[in-house]
Design an enzyme around this catalytic site. Structure first.
Site, PDB file in Angstrom:
ATOM      1  N   GLY A  59       0.824  -1.192   0.000  1.00 43.05           N
ATOM      2  CA  GLY A  59       0.000   0.000   0.000  1.00 43.05           C
ATOM      3  C   GLY A  59       0.859   1.242   0.000  1.00 43.05           C
ATOM      4  O   GLY A  59       2.033   1.216  -0.396  1.00 43.05           O
ATOM      5  N   THR A  78       4.496   1.009   1.861  1.00 40.19           N
ATOM      6  CA  THR A  78       5.450   0.149   1.174  1.00 40.19           C
ATOM      7  C   THR A  78       5.899   0.765  -0.142  1.00 40.19           C
ATOM      8  O   THR A  78       7.090   0.759  -0.483  1.00 40.19           O
ATOM      9  CB  THR A  78       4.826  -1.231   0.907  1.00 40.19           C
ATOM     10  OG1 THR A  78       4.434  -1.811   2.145  1.00 40.19           O
ATOM     11  CG2 THR A  78       5.814  -2.160   0.205  1.00 40.19           C
ATOM     12  N   THR A  98      -4.341  -2.608  -1.450  1.00 40.69           N
ATOM     13  CA  THR A  98      -4.916  -2.179  -0.184  1.00 40.69           C
ATOM     14  C   THR A  98      -6.423  -2.262  -0.303  1.00 40.69           C
ATOM     15  O   THR A  98      -6.991  -1.830  -1.308  1.00 40.69           O
ATOM     16  CB  THR A  98      -4.528  -0.742   0.214  1.00 40.69           C
ATOM     17  OG1 THR A  98      -5.381  -0.292   1.270  1.00 40.69           O
ATOM     18  CG2 THR A  98      -4.646   0.228  -0.938  1.00 40.69           C
ATOM     19  N   ASP A 130      -8.456  -0.549   1.225  1.00 41.76           N
ATOM     20  CA  ASP A 130      -9.022   0.799   1.270  1.00 41.76           C
ATOM     21  C   ASP A 130      -9.067   1.435  -0.116  1.00 41.76           C
ATOM     22  O   ASP A 130      -9.764   2.434  -0.312  1.00 41.76           O
ATOM     23  CB  ASP A 130      -8.200   1.699   2.189  1.00 41.76           C
ATOM     24  CG  ASP A 130      -8.300   1.299   3.654  1.00 41.76           C
ATOM     25  OD1 ASP A 130      -9.137   0.439   3.970  1.00 41.76           O
ATOM     26  OD2 ASP A 130      -7.540   1.851   4.470  1.00 41.76           O
ATOM     27  N   GLY A 181     -11.063   1.759   6.703  1.00 45.71           N
ATOM     28  CA  GLY A 181     -10.996   2.894   5.777  1.00 45.71           C
ATOM     29  C   GLY A 181     -10.551   4.123   6.539  1.00 45.71           C
ATOM     30  O   GLY A 181     -11.366   4.882   7.046  1.00 45.71           O
ATOM     31  N   ARG A 182      -9.222   4.294   6.658  1.00 44.37           N
ATOM     32  CA  ARG A 182      -8.687   5.381   7.479  1.00 44.37           C
ATOM     33  C   ARG A 182      -8.843   6.734   6.795  1.00 44.37           C
ATOM     34  O   ARG A 182      -9.428   7.652   7.330  1.00 44.37           O
ATOM     35  CB  ARG A 182      -7.201   5.128   7.762  1.00 44.37           C
ATOM     36  CG  ARG A 182      -6.938   4.041   8.759  1.00 44.37           C
ATOM     37  CD  ARG A 182      -5.491   3.593   8.737  1.00 44.37           C
ATOM     38  NE  ARG A 182      -4.570   4.726   8.727  1.00 44.37           N
ATOM     39  CZ  ARG A 182      -3.264   4.608   8.494  1.00 44.37           C
ATOM     40  NH1 ARG A 182      -2.748   3.430   8.222  1.00 44.37           N
ATOM     41  NH2 ARG A 182      -2.485   5.673   8.504  1.00 44.37           N
TER      42      ARG A 182
END
Length: 367
Positions: A113, A116, A136, A138, A181-182
């Site tokens: 994501g 990385t 990811t 998300d 889901g930040r």
């Protein structure tokens, strides 16, 4: 040619199909593939002069060795959340470069994501031939419409939301389902839309309880089953809260000081509406189990494209899906912006629901 690959960040379904695709495509060209265990942490843990250290931190990937892994979730290489530039001992980029050189790695393919792939872009700037593959659940890597793991996460979420309806309706309560889901509410938005929940609260739009709670109360009152369903992104905020922001969400759930937004919303529902609540954090169940058809397909395609780019001598790229078509962009593209929900086009912030301004000409996932 000797290709190194690794997986970093959270696991998602679709990584193993991608690993298999890379291995088979490389094998067809007579290339060797070495997998590094536990992401960048595994690379840093290797002493190239110690065979046991090499065995602990890496493994040779062969056609027979990857047989059948595309049917399983997670990653056979295991993973970690680590950026070699942020360690207490200081920037370890030089150590990474030394290990890759000592092990005869000609090019790296990294599956990860935002975190990385940021280090992957950094390595590319240091002259290492790198191909980045976005993954990811998300779906928030800037520069691509799609990341491996997103479809399965949405599918898992829709199944769980609909399954929970039986309990929520039986007890005539309001269901509050918190999804990962930040920074982006795309997973919640799409899962809520496909499950046709009453209200969806996304990361991009703070929830005004003075507006949201009466809507949920009316949803419950007007429902034949006397219940209502609300989906909320873990990164969502309730208006008037300060909180500790993303610093809390970047930690694992067991390390956070604050209770999640789902709990806080559920408490508000109970306190202000006086009705029962069914609270469910789907959390890691969203990324557990085997990949769905979409993530198998994208994983296989991304892996094959990565090898094709290296074969053509085109390194320093991130593979992408844009407008429904596979492609690639410079590896540093993800640093150029933030990917989030197009609120004006896709979300009604007053009704807390997905909306479709138009459909014709839009990609399959409507972003």
């Amino acid at each position: 040619m000797r290709i190194g690959i690794l997986t970093g960040g959270g696991d998602v379904p679709g990584l193993n199909p991608c690993i298999r695709s890379i291995t088979l495509s490389a094998d067809d060209l007579g290339w060797e593939v070495v997998g590094f265990r536990r992401g960048w942490e595994g690379v840093l843990g290797i002493d190239p002069t110690d065979s046991e250290s090499i065995a602990r931190g890496s493994l040779t990937l062969t056609r027979e060795g990857v047989r059948g892994i595309d049917r399983t979730g997670g990653t056979i290489l295991h993973t970690s959340r680590l950026d070699p530039r942020t360690l207490a001992a200081g920037d370890q980029t030089t150590k990474v470069l030394d290990v890759l050189s000592a092990m005869g790695v000609d090019a790296m393919i990294t599956l990860g994501g935002d975190g990385t792939l940021r280090f992957s872009a950094h390595l590319s700037e240091q002259g290492v031939p790198v191909i980045s593959i976005p993954k990811t659940m998300d779906n928030d890597v800037y520069g691509t419409d799609y990341c491996i793991g997103f479809s399965t996460a949405v599918s898992r979420s829709v199944e769980a939301i609909n399954a929970l309806r039986t309990t929520v309706e039986s007890h005539e309560r309001i269901g509050v389902i918190e999804l990962f889901g930040r920074r982006s509410g795309e997973t919640a938005l799409l899962a809520g839309f496909l499950a046709q929940v009453d209200r969806t609260v996304i990361s991009e739009v703070p929830a005004d309880l003075d507006r949201l709670l009466p809507l949920l109360e009316e949803d419950k009152r007007s429902s034949p089953g006397h219940y209502a369903m609300c989906v909320v992104s873990e990164g969502a905020r309730l208006e008037g809260e300060n909180g500790n922001g993303d610093s809390q969400l970047s930690r694992s759930a067991s390390e956070r000081d604050d209770i999640g937004v789902g709990h806080r919303l559920a408490r508000a529902v109970k306190a202000r509406l006086g009705c029962g609540v069914v609270l469910q954090e789907l959390a890691y169940l969203m990324r557990a189990g085997e990949p769905d058809a979409m993530d198998r397909m994208v994983g296989l395609a991304f892996g094959g494209l990565a090898i094709q780019l290296l074969q053509r001598g085109e390194a320093g790229r991130m593979v992408t899906l844009k407008g429904g078509n596979y492609g690639h962009v410079p590896a540093g593209t993800l640093l150029e912006g933030i990917k989030s929900v197009d609120v004006p086009s896709l979300y009604d912030r007053t009704a807390y629901r997905a909306k479709l301004m138009r459909v014709e000409g839009m990609p399959m996932f409507l972003y």
